[in-house]
Design an enzyme around this catalytic site. Sequence first.
Site, PDB file in Angstrom:
ATOM      1  NE  ARG A 156      32.653  46.231  52.790  1.00  0.00           N
ATOM      2  CZ  ARG A 156      32.340  45.233  51.966  1.00  0.00           C
ATOM      3  NH1 ARG A 156      31.107  45.058  51.569  1.00  0.00           N
ATOM      4  NH2 ARG A 156      33.283  44.406  51.530  1.00  0.00           N
ATOM      5  CB  ILE A 211      36.251  45.381  48.534  1.00  0.00           C
ATOM      6  CG1 ILE A 211      35.897  45.051  47.077  1.00  0.00           C
ATOM      7  CG2 ILE A 211      37.240  46.539  48.610  1.00  0.00           C
ATOM      8  CD1 ILE A 211      34.998  46.072  46.427  1.00  0.00           C
ATOM      9  CG  LEU A 212      39.765  42.370  52.664  1.00  0.00           C
ATOM     10  CD1 LEU A 212      40.926  41.389  52.656  1.00  0.00           C
ATOM     11  CD2 LEU A 212      38.966  42.263  53.956  1.00  0.00           C
ATOM     12  CG  ASN A 258      43.543  39.293  44.645  1.00  0.00           C
ATOM     13  OD1 ASN A 258      42.930  38.308  45.051  1.00  0.00           O
ATOM     14  ND2 ASN A 258      43.053  40.082  43.700  1.00  0.00           N
ATOM     15  CB  THR A 259      45.378  34.921  42.081  1.00  0.00           C
ATOM     16  OG1 THR A 259      45.274  34.521  40.709  1.00  0.00           O
ATOM     17  CG2 THR A 259      44.345  34.161  42.886  1.00  0.00           C
ATOM     18  CG  HIS A 260      41.730  40.011  38.796  1.00  0.00           C
ATOM     19  ND1 HIS A 260      40.502  40.109  39.418  1.00  0.00           N
ATOM     20  CD2 HIS A 260      41.563  40.498  37.546  1.00  0.00           C
ATOM     21  CE1 HIS A 260      39.634  40.647  38.582  1.00  0.00           C
ATOM     22  NE2 HIS A 260      40.259  40.886  37.443  1.00  0.00           N
ATOM     23  CG  ASP A 306      46.328  49.363  45.878  1.00  0.00           C
ATOM     24  OD1 ASP A 306      45.215  48.869  45.606  1.00  0.00           O
ATOM     25  OD2 ASP A 306      46.981  50.035  45.069  1.00  0.00           O
ATOM     26  CG  ASP A 329      40.635  43.054  41.196  1.00  0.00           C
ATOM     27  OD1 ASP A 329      41.044  42.341  42.117  1.00  0.00           O
ATOM     28  OD2 ASP A 329      39.488  42.957  40.724  1.00  0.00           O
TER      29      ASP A 329
END
Length: 223
Positions: free
Chosen positions: A73, A100-101, A115-117, A149, A153
Amino acid sequence: MTARSATPARIAVLVSGSGSNLQALLDRIAHEPGFGGEVVVVGADRDDALGLTRAREAGIPTVVQRLRDHPDREAWEQALRHDVAEQRPDVVVLAGFMKILSATFLDGWPGRVINTHPSLLPAFRGAHAVREALEHGVKLTGSTVHLVDELVDHGPIIAQRAVEVRPDDDEERLHERIKTVEHDLFPTCVGLLCRGQLRVDGRTVTVLPAPEPSAAPPLTDQE
Ligand code: GRF
């Protein structure tokens, strides 16, 4: 955050799927003079993401880095960061990016990844938010836009909007209604970030008044 700019902020968008949120952002930018940002690159973790096709149709450069083409990764994130950074974005928008970053990528744009969740966070984090909301029997779910972060989420919440769950909803129907809300809320929040209108104190995000067009100071790194 003190990022403000007389010239549009440069936006990178990362997608994994259909890219309807990318499209909503492109449409908003096209129709809102003074939006304060332009999409300069679209990245994906898979080469069959429909979002890439949308980007190409809009004449936007694309980059693809697949996790499976890298030894781990860390190497994948470094490669993705490198490709995205080549277009010198000020802001990174996760629009249905399903990986995931970590800091390996995020450190490139501290406080400037959004981000949008599809749930009202902190309820139902993760990749199956709509399904889990239905399974839990909630009567209200919705859309959350937040800064990113290193936790999933989790970052400071910029805006939320509720969507009612109907008795006959299945995952697809409910997700479509949430997306309708996202398509309005997410571009709005991206615009606020691009125009430097978000102040972050711990977990609390405050929306600042719009800058006077003539008085907009140059875009700088966050404080
Ligand atoms: C959106 O519902 C977003 O909240 C979630 O993934 C979905 C992406 O949809 N993270 P699309 O690819 O923008 O259509």
